[in-house]
Every structure is written in structure tokens, then in C-alpha cells.
Design an enzyme around this catalytic site. Structure first.
Site, PDB file in Angstrom:
ATOM      1  CG  ASP A  10      -1.940   1.203   1.198  1.00 30.02           C
ATOM      2  OD1 ASP A  10      -1.965   1.858   0.219  1.00 30.02           O
ATOM      3  OD2 ASP A  10      -2.799   1.025   2.124  1.00 30.02           O
ATOM      4  CG  ASP A 103      -3.180   4.070  -3.704  1.00 29.13           C
ATOM      5  OD1 ASP A 103      -4.027   3.158  -4.025  1.00 29.13           O
ATOM      6  OD2 ASP A 103      -3.547   4.871  -3.108  1.00 29.13           O
ATOM      7  CD  GLU A 104      -5.438  -0.658  -1.501  1.00 31.59           C
ATOM      8  OE1 GLU A 104      -5.244  -1.747  -0.584  1.00 31.59           O
ATOM      9  OE2 GLU A 104      -6.209   0.210  -1.239  1.00 31.59           O
TER      10      GLU A 104
END
Length: 389
Positions: A10, A103-104
Site C-alpha cells: 500500500d 496504489d495498492e
């Protein structure tokens, strides 16, 4: 003995981190990505968060609570490019990579042949260092035997967290945590569980009878109990689709109900995706918008243009009608995604706008090239305020 082969990564304050990679002189200062006029904060540095700046917060309010906040405009194309670079490096380690959002995501390192937890940890610490050294992106990692526990672990000690949950200790790890750490339990639900039912920690769930759990959680009570015990059999899902579609999704840090903000998020996704469509020399006809609620139920709706295009302007007017059609329950949302399909090779356009389109396309091409090079941000549209991170 099993190994903690499921990894959740993350990125920390991703959009701000991407901007600071271009402006390292601002590191350590209170920074946020958002619009100054009628804007909303879409990502805040941890220094800014410590002063009370959060997403989605109106920019005007953010500047009131943090007068020395450095406001950074969104750099079109930057975030999707850095995201691809980040996940490309993950795929150099294992082929089993699930890009959950920009983003993760998850990695399954079982195919890598590791024989000990120490080897897994060493490899993932190396990946964490590499993402920082090569991309200047700080990332938090959670290592466990399943996706649920790995995700909770990665978010526990941000920024730059690295939490390993040894096999067999999943319950031990979860039980002392606040119940709000479990997916699907938002802030309002967490308060209700505490005030009405005395459930504050994860362990409190397991101390209730089946009858009580049915009253509190309804039909979903078995799933809640499974989460509280750290059980999750979901596999890491590899997206094996080719260029038949372009998609992007965002899981919000908190449940979001602000229509204006969600509209901005969707339009920001369109900007990111259309830059990729042009880069691939493609055009698309169909846009599908999907929403997901905190209980993981979801709805979607799509609309098809009469001809394929590679320009954002033709899809902007579809955002609100599609959002209204998909978001029928009108409850706060946990996730939103935009998907383009009906992909065609370059050529063909909406004839009624042919001349105007060519002007827009030339301008878009110039901006795409400028943003690919990096440097000073080039903002296309005032709505380019991005998603929470």
C-alpha cells in the site's frame, strides 16, 4: 510449515508521494494534492494529516486548519505511470500480482521457492527499498498467510510500515485491534458497534453468541466472524486481460458520500485512462462505471458512444448519468471504478465533431508528452482533483 506468502503493498500518500518525487525539496513539509478554487483535498502528506488535513476535505477548510499547507496541483498522467512502474517491479519477483487499485495490490510469492519466512521477509524488504530508491515512492507492506490479514497488517504502521504476521498467529494479531480495522466496518458502524453493543475490539465479536451476532450483523454475521478469526481463502487474482479494455479503480480510505468529489474522481480516472489509450494508439466506445458499498455489494452501469474516440471530452457528460444509474442505493461508497471497452485501433471518430476533435487531439498529444517527461505539472482541466489515498 506454511509461510507468509501473501503480501499486501500500500503506497503511502501515493499522489503526494508522486509529486514529491518530482519536487524532493518539499519533503518533510505539509503538502497536499488538490485544487485551490472550489477544490477538494485528494491526498495529504502525513505531516499535513497530523495538522488535521484529510481526504476528502474542502481545500478552503484545509488551508484554515493548516495555513502553511503547500498545495500541489494534480499532474495528469503521472500517477498511472508511477503505478505501472511500481507493479512492474513487483512482477519481476512473482508472476502472481493483483493490481487492486492504482496504489495498492497483492503479491503471492509462493511460486518463488522460498523455504523460510526469513527469505520471504528479506525479499519483500528488498522490494520496499527498491521502490524507494528507484521511484522515490514510500510503500507499506503486510505479510501473512491470506489477503485479509496481509491488508490489515500493511495499514497498521504507515508510513513505511512493514508488518509480518507469522502463520498460526492470525487471531492473536487481530483480536487486540479496534473493530474498525476489519474491512467493511466504517467509522459510523464502528461508533454504533461500540455505543449500542459494546463491541470495540475484534475479540469482542467472538465473545458474542450466534443469536446476538445475528441481531447485530444480520445475515452477514458468519463472514464477520470469519474475518475476526483471520480466515480468508481468496486467491490473488492476476488480471490476464489484454488491451480489450482499460480500467482503473480506487478504494477510498473512508466511505465517501460527496457526489461532487466522486464525480471529480471519475473524471480524473478518465483523464488517466485516456492518456493510456492515446499512448497505445487506440480508441474506445464504451464506458462502464462501477460503485461498491462497504458491505461489498456493487452495481455498475455503462453507456456506448456512436463511434470510438480517444478524447476525454466525449466521456465527461456520461459521468453523472452513469453515476446516478449505478449508485441507486445512495449509501456511502467504498470503491469506484471506470472501465473503457469497445477498443479499436486509431481511426474513426464522431464525425460531427471531427474538426474540433483534431484540435483537441493535437493539444492532448502535446500535454501527454509533457507529462510523460515529468517536471512541472501540466493540468488539463479544473476537475483534475484525484482520489483519496
Amino acid at each position: 510449515m506454511p509461510l507468509p506468502t501473501i503480501v499486501h503493498l500500500d503506497a503511502d500518500a501515493f499522489f503526494v508521494s508522486c509529486e514529491l518525487a518530482l519536487k524532493p525539496e518539499l519533503r518533510g513539509r505539509k503538502c497536499a494534492v488538490g485544487g485551490r478554487e472550489r477544490g477538494i483535498i485528494s491526498s495529504a502528506s502525513y505531516e499535513a494529516r497530523a495538522c488535521g488535513v484529510y481526504t476528502p476535505m474542502p481545500t478552503r477548510r484545509a488551508l484554515q486548519v493548516c495555513p502553511d499547507l503547500v498545495l500541489l496541483p494534480h499532474t495528469a498522467g503521472l500517477y498511472s505511470r508511477v503505478s505501472r512502474q511500481m507493479f512492474d517491479r513487483c512482477e519481476e519477483i512473482t508472476p502472481l500480482v493483483q493490481r487492486n487499485s492504482i496504489d495498492e495490490g497483492y503479491l503471492d510469492v509462493a511460486p518463488c521457492g522460498f523455504t523460510s519466512s526469513a527469505q520471504v521477509e528479506e525479499a519483500m524488504r528488498g522490494l520496499q527499498r527498491r521502490l524507494w530508491e528507484e521511484l522515490q515512492i514510500p510503500v507499506s507492506f503486510g505479510l501473512a498467510t491470506n489477503k485479509l490479514v496481509a491488508q490489515i497488517a500493511s495499514k497498521l504502521r504507515k508510513p513505511r510500515g512493514f508488518v509480518v504476521v507469522p502463520p498460526g498467529t492470525e487471531g492473536e494479531f487481530l483480536w487486540p485491534l479496534g473493530v474498525g480495522k476489519l474491512p467493511g466496518i466504517g467509522q459510523k458502524t464502528e461508533v454504533t458497534l461500540a455505543e449500542r453493543h459494546g463491541i470495540r475490539l475484534v475479540r469482542d465479536i467472538l465473545e458474542r453468541s450466534e443469536t446476538e451476532l445475528r441481531v447485530i450483523f444480520g445475515q452477514s454475521w458468519p463472514e464477520v466472524v470469519a474475518m475476526a478469526r483471520g480466515r480468508d481463502d481468496r486467491a490473488v487474482e492476476v488480471d490476464d486481460e489484454d488491451a480489450k479494455s482499460y480500467s482503473q479503480q480506487e478504494t477510498f480510505a473512508r466511505d465517501v458520500a460527496e457526489v461532487a468529489f466522486i464525480e471529480q474522481v471519475a473524471k480524473g480516472m478518465i483523464d488517466e485512462l485516456m492518456a493510456k489509450v492515446r499512448q497505445d494508439h487506440k480508441r474506445v466506445r464504451t464506458m462502464t462505471l462501477k460503485v461498491r458499498y462497504p458491505d461489498f455489494s456493487q452495481e455498475s452501469h455503462g453507456r456506448t458512444l456512436p463511434a470510438a474516440t480517444d478524447l476525454e471530452a466525449h466521456f465527461y457528460p456520461l459521468v453523472m448519468p452513469l453515476l446516478q444509474a449505478a449508485w441507486r442505493k445512495r449509501r456511502p461508497l467504498r470503491l469506484i471504478s471506470v472501465r473503457f471497452s469497445g477498443v479499436e485501433d486509431g481511426g474513426g471518430q464522431l464525425e460531427m465533431f471531427a474538426d474540433q476533435d483534431e484540435k483537441r487531439r493535437r493539444l492532448a498529444g502535446v500535454l501527454d508528452r509533457l507529462n510523460i517527461k515529468g517536471g512541472s505539472p501540466v493540468v488539463r482541466h479544473g476537475h483534475q482533483l484525484r482520489k483519496p489515498s
